[in-house]
Structure formats: structure tokens, C-alpha cells
Design a protein around this motif. Structure first.
Motif, PDB file in Angstrom:
ATOM      1  N   VAL A 161      42.778  48.890  48.190  1.00 55.44           N
ATOM      2  CA  VAL A 161      42.401  48.515  46.833  1.00 55.44           C
ATOM      3  C   VAL A 161      41.611  47.217  46.915  1.00 55.44           C
ATOM      4  O   VAL A 161      42.070  46.264  47.550  1.00 55.44           O
ATOM      5  N   THR A 162      40.456  47.195  46.270  1.00 51.15           N
ATOM      6  CA  THR A 162      39.574  46.036  46.355  1.00 51.15           C
ATOM      7  C   THR A 162      39.299  45.459  44.975  1.00 51.15           C
ATOM      8  O   THR A 162      38.865  46.171  44.066  1.00 51.15           O
ATOM      9  N   GLN A 163      39.566  44.176  44.844  1.00 47.31           N
ATOM     10  CA  GLN A 163      39.195  43.444  43.641  1.00 47.31           C
ATOM     11  C   GLN A 163      38.265  42.332  44.112  1.00 47.31           C
ATOM     12  O   GLN A 163      38.704  41.378  44.728  1.00 47.31           O
ATOM     13  N   SER A 164      37.008  42.478  43.835  1.00 50.95           N
ATOM     14  CA  SER A 164      36.004  41.597  44.432  1.00 50.95           C
ATOM     15  C   SER A 164      35.768  40.317  43.651  1.00 50.95           C
ATOM     16  O   SER A 164      35.164  39.375  44.169  1.00 50.95           O
ATOM     17  N   GLN A 165      36.220  40.277  42.414  1.00 51.33           N
ATOM     18  CA  GLN A 165      36.029  39.073  41.594  1.00 51.33           C
ATOM     19  C   GLN A 165      37.295  38.236  41.667  1.00 51.33           C
ATOM     20  O   GLN A 165      38.328  38.650  41.158  1.00 51.33           O
ATOM     21  N   PRO A 166      37.283  37.067  42.286  1.00 50.18           N
ATOM     22  CA  PRO A 166      38.509  36.272  42.373  1.00 50.18           C
ATOM     23  C   PRO A 166      38.901  35.620  41.045  1.00 50.18           C
ATOM     24  O   PRO A 166      40.095  35.424  40.789  1.00 50.18           O
ATOM     25  N   GLU A 167      37.891  35.307  40.214  1.00 44.25           N
ATOM     26  CA  GLU A 167      38.183  34.622  38.958  1.00 44.25           C
ATOM     27  C   GLU A 167      37.254  35.116  37.862  1.00 44.25           C
ATOM     28  O   GLU A 167      36.092  35.457  38.120  1.00 44.25           O
ATOM     29  N   THR A 211      35.864  40.151  24.512  1.00 46.82           N
ATOM     30  CA  THR A 211      36.275  41.248  25.391  1.00 46.82           C
ATOM     31  C   THR A 211      35.893  40.932  26.826  1.00 46.82           C
ATOM     32  O   THR A 211      34.831  40.356  27.084  1.00 46.82           O
ATOM     33  N   VAL A 212      36.758  41.303  27.754  1.00 44.63           N
ATOM     34  CA  VAL A 212      36.484  41.067  29.174  1.00 44.63           C
ATOM     35  C   VAL A 212      36.862  42.323  29.962  1.00 44.63           C
ATOM     36  O   VAL A 212      37.786  43.058  29.587  1.00 44.63           O
ATOM     37  N   THR A 213      36.129  42.564  31.026  1.00 48.27           N
ATOM     38  CA  THR A 213      36.400  43.722  31.893  1.00 48.27           C
ATOM     39  C   THR A 213      36.652  43.248  33.316  1.00 48.27           C
ATOM     40  O   THR A 213      35.847  42.501  33.882  1.00 48.27           O
ATOM     41  N   LEU A 214      37.770  43.687  33.863  1.00 44.09           N
ATOM     42  CA  LEU A 214      38.151  43.352  35.240  1.00 44.09           C
ATOM     43  C   LEU A 214      37.912  44.588  36.119  1.00 44.09           C
ATOM     44  O   LEU A 214      38.340  45.683  35.764  1.00 44.09           O
ATOM     45  N   SER A 215      37.292  44.380  37.257  1.00 46.79           N
ATOM     46  CA  SER A 215      36.885  45.496  38.112  1.00 46.79           C
ATOM     47  C   SER A 215      37.860  45.760  39.247  1.00 46.79           C
ATOM     48  O   SER A 215      38.518  44.831  39.748  1.00 46.79           O
ATOM     49  N   LEU A 239      39.667  47.468  34.024  1.00 45.67           N
ATOM     50  CA  LEU A 239      40.535  47.161  32.884  1.00 45.67           C
ATOM     51  C   LEU A 239      39.735  46.382  31.850  1.00 45.67           C
ATOM     52  O   LEU A 239      39.125  45.364  32.183  1.00 45.67           O
ATOM     53  N   LYS A 240      39.749  46.865  30.616  1.00 43.20           N
ATOM     54  CA  LYS A 240      39.095  46.162  29.525  1.00 43.20           C
ATOM     55  C   LYS A 240      40.152  45.571  28.609  1.00 43.20           C
ATOM     56  O   LYS A 240      41.063  46.275  28.168  1.00 43.20           O
ATOM     57  N   ILE A 241      40.018  44.279  28.361  1.00 45.05           N
ATOM     58  CA  ILE A 241      40.915  43.590  27.436  1.00 45.05           C
ATOM     59  C   ILE A 241      40.100  43.207  26.207  1.00 45.05           C
ATOM     60  O   ILE A 241      39.124  42.445  26.305  1.00 45.05           O
ATOM     61  N   SER A 242      40.481  43.757  25.083  1.00 48.46           N
ATOM     62  CA  SER A 242      39.776  43.465  23.823  1.00 48.46           C
ATOM     63  C   SER A 242      40.512  42.377  23.052  1.00 48.46           C
ATOM     64  O   SER A 242      41.728  42.199  23.206  1.00 48.46           O
ATOM     65  N   ASP A 243      39.750  41.630  22.222  1.00 47.96           N
ATOM     66  CA  ASP A 243      40.356  40.599  21.382  1.00 47.96           C
ATOM     67  C   ASP A 243      41.278  39.703  22.232  1.00 47.96           C
ATOM     68  O   ASP A 243      42.473  39.551  21.962  1.00 47.96           O
ATOM     69  N   SER A 244      40.723  39.122  23.279  1.00 48.42           N
ATOM     70  CA  SER A 244      41.503  38.341  24.232  1.00 48.42           C
ATOM     71  C   SER A 244      42.305  37.239  23.541  1.00 48.42           C
ATOM     72  O   SER A 244      41.819  36.577  22.603  1.00 48.42           O
ATOM     73  N   GLN A 245      43.526  37.060  24.031  1.00 50.95           N
ATOM     74  CA  GLN A 245      44.422  36.044  23.492  1.00 50.95           C
ATOM     75  C   GLN A 245      44.798  35.058  24.587  1.00 50.95           C
ATOM     76  O   GLN A 245      44.717  35.375  25.777  1.00 50.95           O
ATOM     77  N   ILE A 277      42.919  39.041  40.495  1.00 51.43           N
ATOM     78  CA  ILE A 277      41.878  38.270  39.840  1.00 51.43           C
ATOM     79  C   ILE A 277      42.546  37.339  38.838  1.00 51.43           C
ATOM     80  O   ILE A 277      43.441  37.762  38.098  1.00 51.43           O
ATOM     81  N   THR A 278      42.120  36.071  38.851  1.00 48.96           N
ATOM     82  CA  THR A 278      42.679  35.094  37.922  1.00 48.96           C
ATOM     83  C   THR A 278      41.838  35.073  36.661  1.00 48.96           C
ATOM     84  O   THR A 278      40.635  34.794  36.704  1.00 48.96           O
ATOM     85  N   LEU A 279      42.460  35.385  35.546  1.00 52.19           N
ATOM     86  CA  LEU A 279      41.775  35.395  34.258  1.00 52.19           C
ATOM     87  C   LEU A 279      42.181  34.162  33.458  1.00 52.19           C
ATOM     88  O   LEU A 279      43.369  33.910  33.251  1.00 52.19           O
ATOM     89  N   SER A 280      41.194  33.405  33.042  1.00 57.46           N
ATOM     90  CA  SER A 280      41.453  32.278  32.149  1.00 57.46           C
ATOM     91  C   SER A 280      40.864  32.605  30.780  1.00 57.46           C
ATOM     92  O   SER A 280      39.834  33.292  30.677  1.00 57.46           O
ATOM     93  N   VAL A 281      41.518  32.127  29.726  1.00 54.39           N
ATOM     94  CA  VAL A 281      41.083  32.378  28.357  1.00 54.39           C
ATOM     95  C   VAL A 281      40.789  31.040  27.693  1.00 54.39           C
ATOM     96  O   VAL A 281      41.679  30.176  27.593  1.00 54.39           O
TER      97      VAL A 281
END
Lengths: 116, 114
Positions: A4-10, A18-22, A77-83, A110-114
Motif C-alpha cells: 500500500v502506497t501513500q505518496s503524500q506525506p502531508e 474539501t480535500v482528497t487523500l490518495s 478518500l474525500k473529506i467534505s466540509d472539513s472540520q 498522511i498527516t492532514l492539518s486543517v
């Protein structure tokens, strides 16, 4: 072996946007399961959403949805209306199924910051 | 409904020592899997217990061993600790051979080896 590969670290997203994680994966199997897990600073790994490979319909859970492209072996993964509470580390994971095949193979996350 | 619990929360050991970590599965679950998560990495599968037997194992040395009790709780033992064993150890529970493939995780035990 499955990988499993997640190429975006942050990634960063503005609150309410809205944000999409690959995620991509490699497998020679036709039936399998894919997951997104969220791990906040509290360390508890929380299941966000799961997808069964034999189902063509993309899974959705409230503000979370996936774009599953089986031929391309892609699972975003798509996150809508991010909180603000969505800020966490997100892991994509794969398993062959139930019982003895249920072990999870994870990506690096992947580290997601809001941003408020 | 009690979720997955793990003890202790934190643990500090020195090289060469032995450690035991404990896990109680979610109510109704009978399968326990253990994962090692190094800092900044995704969890790596150690092994899985079902019906008190090790059902499958990841790429970890024999220093890592486990046990499952009749009440489905589980222990992870690590002998001859190395600095590289410092990590977050996660326990996950699921329901045997039934429909669910979904694993539910505990909060983890942070092991530091000095």
C-alpha cells in the motif's frame, strides 16, 4: 506480497473545504477489502470507511467518501466540509478478507492539518 | 459497549529485558491481532490469535510471542529487547471467521527501550 502506497506525506485544507487523500495498492487478488483509518494525536486508530473490492459502488460515510478505481488500483478518500477535528494522520489499509486473511497491510500514512 | 483496551499505556525498559503487553478485545470479539507502529510509520502486523492459537504471523523474529486466553484477551511478549523495539504497540480485535473483516483498535502501549 501486497503493498500500500501513500505518496503524500502531508496535506493541508481550509476549514469547510474539501480535500482528497490518495492511496494506491498492489495485489494480484480479485477479492479484497480496503480501509481508511484515522489516527489523531490520542493514538487511537479509528475506522473511517471500508470498501469491498467486489462492490462497484463507492462507499460513503457522512462527510467521507471514497473513489475506488479497481483497474487502476487506486483508493482515494474525500473529506467534505472539513472540520478542525479531522486533523489527524490518515492510513490507507488493505486486507484479503475474513478469518485467517484478515491481517491489515498499511501505508505510511498522511498527516492532514486543517486551517481555521 | 466496551471497546478494545490495552495496558499499560506507557512502558520504559532497558535493552535485554523482557516485556508483556496486554489487550482485552471489544465485547463479542474473539480474534486479536497485534501491530507494531514505529514513529511516523504505518502499523506492521505482528501476529493474530484465534481460538487460543496463533493463526498467522508477520515478519517478526521469535523474540515476539503471544498468548490468547479463554476469555479472548491476549498478551504480547517481547524477549531480549532491542533499541529498535521502541514503538507503539497496537492491539486490534475482530470477529473470527464471520462476515466482518473490520478490526477495531485499542489506544496502544508506547514502549520505550533505553
Amino acid at each position: 506480497a501486497q503493498t500500500v502506497t501513500q505518496s503524500q506525506p502531508e496535506m493541508s485544507v481550509q476549514e469547510a473545504e474539501t480535500v482528497t487523500l490518495s492511496c494506491t495498492y498492489d495485489t494480484s487478488e480479485s477479492d479484497y477489502y480496503l480501509f481508511w483509518y484515522k489516527q489523531p494525536p490520542s493514538r487511537q486508530m479509528i475506522l473511517v470507511i471500508r470498501q469491498e473490492a467486489y462492490k462497484q459502488q463507492n462507499a460513503t460515510e457522512n462527510r467521507f467518501s471514497v473513489n475506488f478505481q479497481k483497474a487502476a488500483k487506486s483508493f482515494s478518500l474525500k473529506i467534505s466540509d472539513s472540520q478542525l477535528g479531522d486533523a489527524a494522520m490518515y492510513f490507507c489499509a488493505y486486507s484479503l478478507g475474513t478469518g485467517a486473511n484478515s491481517k491489515l497491510t498499511f501505508g505510511k500514512g498522511i498527516t492532514l492539518s486543517v486551517r481555521p | 459497549d466496551a471497546g478494545v483496551t490495552q495496558s499499560p499505556t506507557h512502558l520504559i525498559k532497558t535493552r535485554g529485558q523482557q516485556v508483556t503487553l496486554r489487550c482485552s478485545p471489544k465485547s463479542g470479539h474473539d480474534t486479536v491481532s497485534w501491530y507494531q507502529q514505529a514513529l511516523g510509520q504505518g502499523p506492521q502486523f505482528i501476529f493474530q490469535y484465534y481460538e487460543e492459537e496463533e493463526r498467522q504471523r508477520g515478519n517478526f523474529p521469535d523474540r515476539f510471542s503471544g498468548h490468547q486466553f479463554p476469555n479472548y484477551s491476549s498478551e504480547l511478549n517481547v524477549n531480549a529487547l532491542l533499541l529498535g523495539d521502541s514503538a507503539l504497540y497496537l492491539c486490534a480485535s475482530s470477529l473470527g471467521d464471520y462476515d466482518t473483516d473490520t478490526q477495531y483498535f485499542g489506544p496502544g502501549t508506547r514502549l520505550t527501550v533505553l
